[in-house]
Design an enzyme around this catalytic site. Sequence first.
Site, PDB file in Angstrom:
ATOM      1  N   GLY A  28       0.829  -1.188   0.000  1.00  0.00           N
ATOM      2  CA  GLY A  28       0.000   0.000   0.000  1.00  0.00           C
ATOM      3  C   GLY A  28       0.867   1.243   0.000  1.00  0.00           C
ATOM      4  N   CYS A  29       0.405   2.285   0.655  1.00  0.00           N
ATOM      5  CA  CYS A  29       1.129   3.556   0.694  1.00  0.00           C
ATOM      6  C   CYS A  29       2.561   3.356   1.154  1.00  0.00           C
ATOM      7  CB  CYS A  29       0.419   4.521   1.635  1.00  0.00           C
ATOM      8  SG  CYS A  29       1.341   6.028   1.966  1.00  0.00           S
TER       9      CYS A  29
END
Length: 208
Positions: A28-29
Amino acid sequence: MLALVLGYMVKGGRAQATEPETAIFAGGCFWCVEADFESVPGVSGVVSGYTGGTLENPTYRDVSHGGTGHYEAVRITYDPERVSYPELLSLFFRSVDPTDPGGQFCDRGDSYRTAIFVSDPAEREAAEAAKAEARSALSQEIVTPVLEAGPFYEAEAYHQDYYRQTGLILTRFGPKSKAEAYKLYRKACGRDARVKALWGDAAAFSGS
């Protein structure tokens, strides 16, 4: 003579010192993954970047718009005498939602999917074993793929160590340092709440 022998021993010890190794994960991020793994003893550095796609030298704009095949990922440099690759894999799985095929938490889309990028058969074996262990621990399908590592492109400088930056930006909460904005984003995105709900006491990080 003793001094000479000790000198050779010291030189021999230096020659046999373990070289740093690297691991590449997409979770993810990349701001969040970077912040998490930079807190791990034995990790000497984490770099945010892009990998897994076909476009050479991609920018954040390229990747976020989609169609490049790239993931937001991190390259972790670590001392294998202090933390092992299987230990990093275990921490990785317990810091993400490996059951989500569409992204991570509030960040949706292909570039935010999870993945493990391996560079040799030993890493692949360890990654597949960690994936099987995660499947057993959660009693759910694990959608995180184990992929061959390819070129890793470092993200723009402003993405590196974002969680530590002191420069001000304007948010819906007013002017905040990037570090403060990062914390607000992470909480609002539900990352730690979801990981805790999924993994319980085995969750690896909380609000790094």
